[in-house]
Motif scaffolding. Structure first.
Motif, PDB file in Angstrom:
ATOM      1  N   GLY A 237       0.822  -1.201   0.000  1.00 28.51           N
ATOM      2  CA  GLY A 237       0.000   0.000   0.000  1.00 28.51           C
ATOM      3  C   GLY A 237       0.862   1.259   0.000  1.00 28.51           C
ATOM      4  O   GLY A 237       1.903   1.313   0.654  1.00 28.51           O
ATOM      5  N   VAL A 238       0.405   2.276  -0.754  1.00 24.80           N
ATOM      6  CA  VAL A 238       1.107   3.555  -0.821  1.00 24.80           C
ATOM      7  C   VAL A 238       0.083   4.662  -0.583  1.00 24.80           C
ATOM      8  O   VAL A 238      -0.913   4.755  -1.298  1.00 24.80           O
ATOM      9  CB  VAL A 238       1.797   3.762  -2.185  1.00 24.80           C
ATOM     10  CG1 VAL A 238       2.482   5.134  -2.233  1.00 24.80           C
ATOM     11  CG2 VAL A 238       2.821   2.668  -2.445  1.00 24.80           C
ATOM     12  N   VAL A 239       0.330   5.487   0.431  1.00 24.68           N
ATOM     13  CA  VAL A 239      -0.547   6.610   0.762  1.00 24.68           C
ATOM     14  C   VAL A 239       0.295   7.886   0.733  1.00 24.68           C
ATOM     15  O   VAL A 239       1.334   7.960   1.403  1.00 24.68           O
ATOM     16  CB  VAL A 239      -1.185   6.445   2.158  1.00 24.68           C
ATOM     17  CG1 VAL A 239      -2.085   7.636   2.477  1.00 24.68           C
ATOM     18  CG2 VAL A 239      -1.978   5.148   2.234  1.00 24.68           C
ATOM     19  N   ILE A 240      -0.133   8.881  -0.047  1.00 22.77           N
ATOM     20  CA  ILE A 240       0.554  10.169  -0.095  1.00 22.77           C
ATOM     21  C   ILE A 240      -0.239  11.162   0.741  1.00 22.77           C
ATOM     22  O   ILE A 240      -1.443  11.349   0.522  1.00 22.77           O
ATOM     23  CB  ILE A 240       0.705  10.666  -1.543  1.00 22.77           C
ATOM     24  CG1 ILE A 240       1.556   9.676  -2.350  1.00 22.77           C
ATOM     25  CG2 ILE A 240       1.350  12.046  -1.576  1.00 22.77           C
ATOM     26  CD1 ILE A 240       1.748  10.058  -3.791  1.00 22.77           C
ATOM     27  N   MET A 241       0.447  11.785   1.712  1.00 19.10           N
ATOM     28  CA  MET A 241      -0.192  12.717   2.634  1.00 19.10           C
ATOM     29  C   MET A 241       0.583  14.035   2.623  1.00 19.10           C
ATOM     30  O   MET A 241       1.761  14.080   2.254  1.00 19.10           O
ATOM     31  CB  MET A 241      -0.184  12.153   4.061  1.00 19.10           C
ATOM     32  CG  MET A 241      -0.736  10.741   4.182  1.00 19.10           C
ATOM     33  SD  MET A 241      -0.548  10.073   5.869  1.00 19.10           S
ATOM     34  CE  MET A 241       1.238   9.892   5.955  1.00 19.10           C
ATOM     35  N   ASP A 242      -0.095  15.123   3.058  1.00 14.90           N
ATOM     36  CA  ASP A 242       0.619  16.385   3.216  1.00 14.90           C
ATOM     37  C   ASP A 242       1.261  16.421   4.604  1.00 14.90           C
ATOM     38  O   ASP A 242       1.245  15.440   5.340  1.00 14.90           O
ATOM     39  CB  ASP A 242      -0.302  17.576   2.967  1.00 14.90           C
ATOM     40  CG  ASP A 242      -1.458  17.644   3.958  1.00 14.90           C
ATOM     41  OD1 ASP A 242      -1.402  16.942   4.993  1.00 14.90           O
ATOM     42  OD2 ASP A 242      -2.419  18.395   3.709  1.00 14.90           O
ATOM     43  N   ASP A 243       1.837  17.591   4.957  1.00 13.88           N
ATOM     44  CA  ASP A 243       2.593  17.661   6.203  1.00 13.88           C
ATOM     45  C   ASP A 243       1.726  17.559   7.452  1.00 13.88           C
ATOM     46  O   ASP A 243       2.231  17.314   8.547  1.00 13.88           O
ATOM     47  CB  ASP A 243       3.414  18.954   6.246  1.00 13.88           C
ATOM     48  CG  ASP A 243       2.539  20.178   6.089  1.00 13.88           C
ATOM     49  OD1 ASP A 243       1.432  20.047   5.536  1.00 13.88           O
ATOM     50  OD2 ASP A 243       2.951  21.272   6.514  1.00 13.88           O
ATOM     51  N   VAL A 244       0.405  17.744   7.304  1.00 11.58           N
ATOM     52  CA  VAL A 244      -0.497  17.600   8.452  1.00 11.58           C
ATOM     53  C   VAL A 244      -1.373  16.353   8.312  1.00 11.58           C
ATOM     54  O   VAL A 244      -2.448  16.254   8.891  1.00 11.58           O
ATOM     55  CB  VAL A 244      -1.368  18.860   8.641  1.00 11.58           C
ATOM     56  CG1 VAL A 244      -0.536  20.007   9.159  1.00 11.58           C
ATOM     57  CG2 VAL A 244      -2.076  19.241   7.353  1.00 11.58           C
ATOM     58  N   LEU A 245      -0.880  15.390   7.491  1.00 10.57           N
ATOM     59  CA  LEU A 245      -1.470  14.044   7.377  1.00 10.57           C
ATOM     60  C   LEU A 245      -2.833  14.024   6.716  1.00 10.57           C
ATOM     61  O   LEU A 245      -3.639  13.122   6.974  1.00 10.57           O
ATOM     62  CB  LEU A 245      -1.554  13.378   8.758  1.00 10.57           C
ATOM     63  CG  LEU A 245      -0.239  13.276   9.532  1.00 10.57           C
ATOM     64  CD1 LEU A 245      -0.484  12.631  10.888  1.00 10.57           C
ATOM     65  CD2 LEU A 245       0.794  12.491   8.754  1.00 10.57           C
TER      66      LEU A 245
ATOM     67  N   HIS B 229       5.279   2.043   7.378  1.00 11.70           N
ATOM     68  CA  HIS B 229       6.487   2.869   7.433  1.00 11.70           C
ATOM     69  C   HIS B 229       6.176   4.218   6.788  1.00 11.70           C
ATOM     70  O   HIS B 229       5.691   4.258   5.657  1.00 11.70           O
ATOM     71  CB  HIS B 229       7.631   2.170   6.694  1.00 11.70           C
ATOM     72  CG  HIS B 229       8.975   2.727   7.058  1.00 11.70           C
ATOM     73  ND1 HIS B 229      10.150   2.284   6.494  1.00 11.70           N
ATOM     74  CD2 HIS B 229       9.338   3.702   7.933  1.00 11.70           C
ATOM     75  CE1 HIS B 229      11.169   2.953   7.004  1.00 11.70           C
ATOM     76  NE2 HIS B 229      10.696   3.813   7.872  1.00 11.70           N
ATOM     77  N   ILE B 230       6.445   5.295   7.506  1.00 12.92           N
ATOM     78  CA  ILE B 230       6.232   6.643   6.969  1.00 12.92           C
ATOM     79  C   ILE B 230       7.568   7.191   6.496  1.00 12.92           C
ATOM     80  O   ILE B 230       8.573   7.151   7.216  1.00 12.92           O
ATOM     81  CB  ILE B 230       5.605   7.570   8.030  1.00 12.92           C
ATOM     82  CG1 ILE B 230       4.164   7.132   8.307  1.00 12.92           C
ATOM     83  CG2 ILE B 230       5.632   9.023   7.569  1.00 12.92           C
ATOM     84  CD1 ILE B 230       3.423   8.000   9.291  1.00 12.92           C
ATOM     85  N   ILE B 231       7.571   7.714   5.259  1.00 14.73           N
ATOM     86  CA  ILE B 231       8.785   8.252   4.649  1.00 14.73           C
ATOM     87  C   ILE B 231       8.535   9.717   4.299  1.00 14.73           C
ATOM     88  O   ILE B 231       7.757  10.013   3.376  1.00 14.73           O
ATOM     89  CB  ILE B 231       9.152   7.471   3.373  1.00 14.73           C
ATOM     90  CG1 ILE B 231       9.248   5.978   3.684  1.00 14.73           C
ATOM     91  CG2 ILE B 231      10.448   7.995   2.769  1.00 14.73           C
ATOM     92  CD1 ILE B 231       9.381   5.106   2.459  1.00 14.73           C
ATOM     93  N   PRO B 232       9.140  10.681   5.005  1.00  9.98           N
ATOM     94  CA  PRO B 232       8.984  12.093   4.639  1.00  9.98           C
ATOM     95  C   PRO B 232       9.704  12.378   3.321  1.00  9.98           C
ATOM     96  O   PRO B 232      10.785  11.862   3.059  1.00  9.98           O
ATOM     97  CB  PRO B 232       9.658  12.843   5.804  1.00  9.98           C
ATOM     98  CG  PRO B 232       9.767  11.832   6.911  1.00  9.98           C
ATOM     99  CD  PRO B 232       9.913  10.509   6.238  1.00  9.98           C
TER     100      PRO B 232
ATOM    101  N   GLN C  19       4.414  13.440   2.772  1.00 13.73           N
ATOM    102  CA  GLN C  19       4.856  12.222   3.439  1.00 13.73           C
ATOM    103  C   GLN C  19       4.221  11.026   2.730  1.00 13.73           C
ATOM    104  O   GLN C  19       3.097  11.120   2.227  1.00 13.73           O
ATOM    105  CB  GLN C  19       4.445  12.205   4.916  1.00 13.73           C
ATOM    106  CG  GLN C  19       5.062  13.326   5.739  1.00 13.73           C
ATOM    107  CD  GLN C  19       4.683  13.215   7.201  1.00 13.73           C
ATOM    108  OE1 GLN C  19       5.346  12.549   7.970  1.00 13.73           O
ATOM    109  NE2 GLN C  19       3.602  13.873   7.584  1.00 13.73           N
ATOM    110  N   ILE C  20       4.964   9.947   2.689  1.00 13.66           N
ATOM    111  CA  ILE C  20       4.459   8.706   2.089  1.00 13.66           C
ATOM    112  C   ILE C  20       4.316   7.659   3.192  1.00 13.66           C
ATOM    113  O   ILE C  20       5.254   7.422   3.965  1.00 13.66           O
ATOM    114  CB  ILE C  20       5.404   8.179   0.990  1.00 13.66           C
ATOM    115  CG1 ILE C  20       5.458   9.147  -0.194  1.00 13.66           C
ATOM    116  CG2 ILE C  20       4.941   6.815   0.504  1.00 13.66           C
ATOM    117  CD1 ILE C  20       6.391   8.684  -1.293  1.00 13.66           C
ATOM    118  N   LEU C  21       3.144   7.047   3.259  1.00 14.63           N
ATOM    119  CA  LEU C  21       2.898   5.925   4.165  1.00 14.63           C
ATOM    120  C   LEU C  21       2.883   4.649   3.329  1.00 14.63           C
ATOM    121  O   LEU C  21       2.065   4.510   2.418  1.00 14.63           O
ATOM    122  CB  LEU C  21       1.565   6.106   4.896  1.00 14.63           C
ATOM    123  CG  LEU C  21       1.052   4.901   5.695  1.00 14.63           C
ATOM    124  CD1 LEU C  21       2.017   4.542   6.816  1.00 14.63           C
ATOM    125  CD2 LEU C  21      -0.341   5.168   6.254  1.00 14.63           C
ATOM    126  N   VAL C  22       3.808   3.744   3.620  1.00 13.61           N
ATOM    127  CA  VAL C  22       3.900   2.470   2.901  1.00 13.61           C
ATOM    128  C   VAL C  22       3.458   1.353   3.840  1.00 13.61           C
ATOM    129  O   VAL C  22       3.928   1.273   4.985  1.00 13.61           O
ATOM    130  CB  VAL C  22       5.338   2.213   2.407  1.00 13.61           C
ATOM    131  CG1 VAL C  22       5.416   0.881   1.663  1.00 13.61           C
ATOM    132  CG2 VAL C  22       5.807   3.347   1.499  1.00 13.61           C
TER     133      VAL C  22
END
Length: 431
Positions: A113-121, A180-183, A189-192
């Protein structure tokens, strides 16, 4: 040529023509006529400029290379430059759109799974795997805070602490996830997420298999070593006792040998280096062999029958003999003396089917779904009495998987069981 000259030379020439015209009219018709003509000419030039400014403002509201107006004078060069700039922008935008589509397609095919979020999630985008893992829905949840969508205390602590150098193990929606969150960038931010459910299950099966195999091997080895120690410590045992000890050691040795052979068979069936090589399986000959083995195991204690009314199939003769033999030997082991065991091979509308029906002790419903697990036994004491290894039905399951077949089990305690192997029509020889 210098762009400044391209702008000023035509402008000066146009003004020069106006002044020359005004001078000529002044000379022939007087100053009033010349001034009026000059004023009219300047008004015309002003209206033309204002018209082009208005058209430019309209175009800037909805810029498009196909809708850019034609120019006159200096406006020709202006519109030409705007046309080139807009064409370049459209080309870049088309390339970016294509790359974005490729990126999303590639991300959609990923098992993780790949989730793209901004700096405030706040959720910006996610792929289908992330929707499945986290229970998200892009159309519904876009623009919402991910911490409000993923309700998990462990996930909240992970976000609050901000220790993203280590992944998070997360139990969510009956799944074991590694998150795993990758800034990246300044405001993204990317949540994998990785689904480790199957890996955990396989690891648990491996541990259980090793533990069960070790336990199963320990018992016969303990018996054999015990009798050997007795033989060494008491060399003058009477012949009858010594013979009884040797007989028990032989039985335990055979049990250990059968266990090792079954484990090797399972390993071979699961190996990708051992693909199925289909051949014509002579069903009457194979089932006749299975029948004779069942009668030998029964030693006349059961009424065993065989009915064959179906075609030959494509598959592995040795593997199918092992599968059918395991089903039949189980029926013999778990059916009391004077019981009946019926083997049937027939053609059905869905495909060929092999059945083993017995009048044995039966199986309670809560055990049926686990019968094909390694070393799973409904009654451990009875399994030891019947010399079963606990791997027979696991072997049956893997053989059937390799032949695209399925196993269905129907049973009632104290009334008997029916094990049915259903093959697809495509395995029939000649189809």
């Amino acid at each position: 040529m210098n762009p400044k000259l391209l702008f000023w030379v035509p402008a000066i020439l146009r003004l020069s023509f106006v002044l020359v015209g005004v001078g000529i009219l002044w000379y022939f018709f007087g100053p009033i006529a010349g001034l009026l003509a000059g004023l009219l000419a300047m008004c015309v030039l002003l209206v033309v400029q204002l018209q082009y400014l208005y058209r430019l403002a309209e175009w800037l509201d909805e810029p498009s290379s196909s809708a850019l107006p034609d120019g006159w004078g200096a406006w020709t060069d202006i519109f030409s430059r705007l046309y080139k700039m807009r064409r370049g922008d459209e080309k870049n935008q088309a390339e970016l759109t294509e790359w974005l589509a490729r990126f999303r397609q590639a991300m959609s095919l990923l098992p993780d799974g790949v989730v793209i979020m901004d700096d405030v999630l706040f959720l910006e985008w996610c792929n289908p795997a992330a929707e499945k893992h986290l229970g998200l829905k892009l159309d519904r949840d876009k623009g919402m805070r991910v911490t409000n969508l993923v309700r998990s205390p462990e996930f909240m602590d992970y976000i609050i602490l901000g220790r993203y150098d280590q992944p998070l193990s997360l139990s969510l929606r009956d799944r074991k996830l590694i998150a795993h969150i990758i800034p990246f960038e300044n405001r993204r931010q990317i949540l994998v997420t990785h689904d480790a459910t199957e890996s955990e299950r396989i690891e648990m099966m491996r541990r259980d298999f090793i533990a069960n195999a070790s336990h199963e091997l320990r018992t016969p080895l303990t018996v054999i070593n015990g009798f050997l120690e007795i033989a060494l410590g008491q060399p003058k045992l009477d012949a009858q006792t010594r013979l009884a000890h040797v007989k028990l050691m032989s039985e335990q040795g055979h049990r250990m040998q059968n266990l090792v052979e079954d484990m090797l068979t399972l390993t071979r069936l699961e190996s990708v280096d051992y693909p199925l090589r289909p051949e014509r399986v002579n069903i009457p000959a194979l089932l006749e062999q299975v029948l004779q083995e069942a009668k030998a195991l029964s030693a006349g204690r059961h009424d065993i029958s065989l009915e064959v009314d179906g075609p030959d199939i494509k598959g592995s003769t040795e593997e199918l003999r092992s599968a059918f033999g395991n089903l039949t030997s189980n029926a013999v082991r778990y059916t009391p003396g004077q019981g009946r065991i019926e083997m049937t091979w027939r053609q059905t509308a869905a495909g060929p089917q092999f059945e083993v029906r017995d009048t044995g002790i039966g199986i309670r419903p809560e055990h049926i779904s686990r019968l094909t697990e390694r070393f799973y036994r409904v009654d451990k004491s009875r399994s030891r009495e019947t010399q079963g290894t606990g791997l027979g039905l696991a072997i049956v399951k893997h053989v059937l998987l390799r032949h695209d077949a399925s196993l269905t089990i129907e049973s009632q305690p104290e009334q008997g069981s029916c094990f049915a192997v259903k093959f697809p029509q495509k395995v029939v020889w000649g189809d």
